[in-house]
Design an enzyme around this catalytic site. Structure first.
Site, PDB file in Angstrom:
ATOM      1  N   ASP A  13      -2.751  -5.194  -2.742  1.00  0.00           N
ATOM      2  CA  ASP A  13      -3.537  -5.839  -1.890  1.00  0.00           C
ATOM      3  C   ASP A  13      -4.671  -5.080  -1.231  1.00  0.00           C
ATOM      4  O   ASP A  13      -4.959  -5.333  -0.121  1.00  0.00           O
ATOM      5  CB  ASP A  13      -2.801  -6.625  -0.725  1.00  0.00           C
ATOM      6  N   HIS A  41      -5.579 -11.990  -6.376  1.00  0.00           N
ATOM      7  CA  HIS A  41      -7.162 -11.218  -6.032  1.00  0.00           C
ATOM      8  C   HIS A  41      -7.877 -12.157  -5.139  1.00  0.00           C
ATOM      9  O   HIS A  41      -8.406 -13.082  -5.946  1.00  0.00           O
ATOM     10  CB  HIS A  41      -7.366 -10.399  -7.163  1.00  0.00           C
TER      11      HIS A  41
HETATM   12  P1  GDP Z   1      -6.232  -7.488  -4.168  1.00  0.00           P
HETATM   13  O1  GDP Z   1      -4.907  -7.921  -4.755  1.00  0.00           O
HETATM   14  O2  GDP Z   1      -6.004  -6.055  -4.362  1.00  0.00           O
HETATM   15  O3  GDP Z   1      -7.343  -8.004  -4.736  1.00  0.00           O
HETATM   16  O4  GDP Z   1      -6.415  -7.699  -2.705  1.00  0.00           O
HETATM   17  P2  GDP Z   1      -6.208  -8.910  -1.888  1.00  0.00           P
HETATM   18  O5  GDP Z   1      -7.353  -9.998  -2.327  1.00  0.00           O
HETATM   19  O6  GDP Z   1      -4.913  -9.614  -1.709  1.00  0.00           O
HETATM   20  O7  GDP Z   1      -6.632  -8.530  -0.242  1.00  0.00           O
HETATM   21  C1  GDP Z   1      -7.728  -8.073  -0.031  1.00  0.00           C
HETATM   22  C2  GDP Z   1      -8.132  -9.079   1.266  1.00  0.00           C
HETATM   23  O8  GDP Z   1      -8.725  -8.205   2.006  1.00  0.00           O
HETATM   24  C3  GDP Z   1      -8.512 -10.258   0.807  1.00  0.00           C
HETATM   25  O9  GDP Z   1      -8.616 -11.337   1.822  1.00  0.00           O
HETATM   26  C4  GDP Z   1     -10.230  -9.922   0.733  1.00  0.00           C
HETATM   27  O10 GDP Z   1     -11.454 -10.868   0.922  1.00  0.00           O
HETATM   28  C5  GDP Z   1     -10.202  -9.052   1.992  1.00  0.00           C
HETATM   29  N1  GDP Z   1     -11.263  -7.735   2.042  1.00  0.00           N
HETATM   30  C6  GDP Z   1     -11.529  -7.101   0.838  1.00  0.00           C
HETATM   31  N2  GDP Z   1     -12.446  -5.989   1.188  1.00  0.00           N
HETATM   32  C7  GDP Z   1     -12.497  -6.203   2.680  1.00  0.00           C
HETATM   33  C8  GDP Z   1     -13.107  -5.559   3.525  1.00  0.00           C
HETATM   34  O11 GDP Z   1     -13.662  -4.539   3.256  1.00  0.00           O
HETATM   35  N3  GDP Z   1     -12.885  -5.755   5.050  1.00  0.00           N
HETATM   36  C9  GDP Z   1     -12.269  -7.171   5.311  1.00  0.00           C
HETATM   37  N4  GDP Z   1     -12.279  -7.493   6.430  1.00  0.00           N
HETATM   38  N5  GDP Z   1     -11.572  -7.978   4.247  1.00  0.00           N
HETATM   39  C10 GDP Z   1     -11.651  -7.294   3.046  1.00  0.00           C
END
Ligand code: GDP
Length: 424
Positions: A13, A41
């Site tokens: 995440d 993701h």
């Molecule tokens: P992944 O599984 O590694 O792709 O990560 P997730 O999607 O579960 O979690 C990342 C969450 O944080 C998602 O809701 C993204 O839209 C959000 N996100 C990613 N980068 C940023 C950021 O720099 N700032 C904020 N506020 N949200 C972010």
């Protein structure tokens, strides 16, 4: 040709999906090489907000070919639901831009069932599985008791193979768990329904990728979860059942001899963890609630509130080392806007000794965090796009991570949108 893996440094995440979506511009092919539909993701781009589970995060770029390699848990039912949902939002998915390895094993309905039965059996000691069948799937695969997707092209042999597996699996379902047996007719119906849907996408992805590599195509490998959840190097047994490391990308994709030019490790600016197991930096009460709300830390797949805590440099350095990261992306820096002072875990205390080394999983359960406190920037940075425009305290925070984990930070993400990124 250039090759790059985008991997998680922490518990998952971290925002890998948004980084793959951003970096895909420079690549021709995006490959998922491990894990299954338990991923979530999140990608926010010009089409809207999406949570991808099995599909690679390159699907939003029309010229990019997406590959599901032999290492993934191929949940055809969930994959189909995901494809349909994206098509309904005008994202084109066809055999031209999605190729699935004929050597990927099929995750069958009994894997999900067994996952739920085992978690119920464990009761209070459960691992916190997403119940997507991942653990039973991979243990069956290593026992050589799964169906390869390519078997769908050989219906007679497939039926015979399924009947053998059914007999064995029913012994486990009924005699170990006291559950109802699976019926051959419903299993065949499921295989027929979803098998027919995914057949057009199946191919020898190894052959496809070798041809692409010979033609100098650029390959991006997308991992699921993070280093601390890796089966061999993570916090066992609170790991996933597959390898979330960059090192597995060649094996799980179909190109076992490919060398990775780059490994971009994604680090969240604070810590989060889903499921059970030691989480040394964990915050509780009001502080935890505040951070969870600020970061929207609820599972993309399950909606479960995530456990949260300050940045853990001990775990992060270990993640960087095991991933072999050549560059880092720090995400969600904007989430810390509200803090005047930012605590960071720089060491652990294990049995009275301070250490910066990541301990053995059992010792991790006895570890206590040692925090240092740094100045916060305490203002909104979500519209900043240049390093020079970041407040000095935010620059110092990023530089602290870089120095303590020993890897250059190339990207700083300050929002979920594709363009909310600072390149260093
Ligand atoms: P992944 O599984 O590694 O792709 O990560 P997730 O999607 O579960 O979690 C990342 C969450 O944080 C998602 O809701 C993204 O839209 C959000 N996100 C990613 N980068 C940023 C950021 O720099 N700032 C904020 N506020 N949200 C972010």
């Amino acid at each position: 040709m250039k090759t790059c893996a985008i991997v998680g440094i922490n518990w998952g995440d971290e925002g890998k999906g948004r980084m793959v979506d951003l970096l895909t511009e420079d690549y021709d092919i995006v490959i998922r090489y491990q894990g299954g539909g338990n991923a979530g993701h999140t990608v926010v781009n010009e089409y809207g907000k999406f949570a991808l589970h099995l599909l690679p995060s390159g699907v939003f770029h029309p010229a990019v070919v997406n590959v599901l390699g032999n290492g993934v848990a191929l949940d055809a039912e969930n994959l189909w639901t995901e494809i349909e949902a994206l098509r309904a939002r005008s994202i084109a998915i066809s055999p031209a831009n999605l190729k699935i390895s004929d050597r990927a094993s099929l995750l069958l309905p009994w894997h999900r069932e067994q996952d739920a039965l085992e978690e119920a059996r464990l009761g209070a000691k459960q691992y916190g599985s997403t119940k997507q069948g991942i653990a039973p799937f991979y243990s069956d695969k290593y026992q050589k008791k799964t169906i390869l997707a390519g078997e769908l092209f050989y219906p007679d042999e497939l039926q015979e193979h399924l009947a053998e597996l059914l007999e064995w699996k029913n012994m486990i379902l009924t005699e170990v768990y006291g559950a109802e047996p699976c019926a051959m007719e419903s299993l065949m119906r499921w295989v027929h329904t979803y098998g027919e849907r995914i057949k057009p996408f199946l191919c020898d992805t190894g052959d496809f990728l070798r041809t692409a590599a010979a033609a100098e195509k650029n390959l991006l490998f997308e991992a699921q979860l993070g280093a601390l959840r890796d089966l061999d190097y993570g916090i066992y047994p609170y790991t996933t059942s597959t390898n979330a490391l960059a090192a597995y990308a060649p094996l799980g994709s179909g190109l076992p001899t490919v060398k990775l030019d780059e490994v971009v490790g994604v680090v969240k600016a604070y810590s989060t963890c889903v499921g059970e197991g030691p989480f040394v930096c964990e915050l509780f009460g009001e502080e935890a609630k505040r951070l969870r709300e600020a970061g929207g830390e609820y599972g993309a797949k399950t909606g479960r509130p995530r456990r949260v805590g300050p940045l853990d440099l001990v775990a992060t350095r270990y993640g960087v080392q095991t991933q072999g990261a050549t560059a880092l992306a720090v995400t969600k820096l904007d989430v810390l806007n509200y803090l005047e002072k930012i605590p960071v875990c720089t060491q652990y205390e294990v049995d009275g000794q301070q250490t910066a080394r990541f301990p053995f999983p059992v010792a991790l359960g006895r570890s206590k965090p040692v925090f240092e406190t740094f100045e916060g920037w305490n203002c909104d940075i979500s519209r900043v796009r240049r390093w020079a425009d970041l407040p000095a305290a935010a620059q110092r925070y990023v530089e602290l991570i870089e120095t303590r984990v020993g890897c250059p930070i190339r990207y700083v993400s300050v929002g979920p949108e594709r363009d909310a990124i600072i390149l260093r």
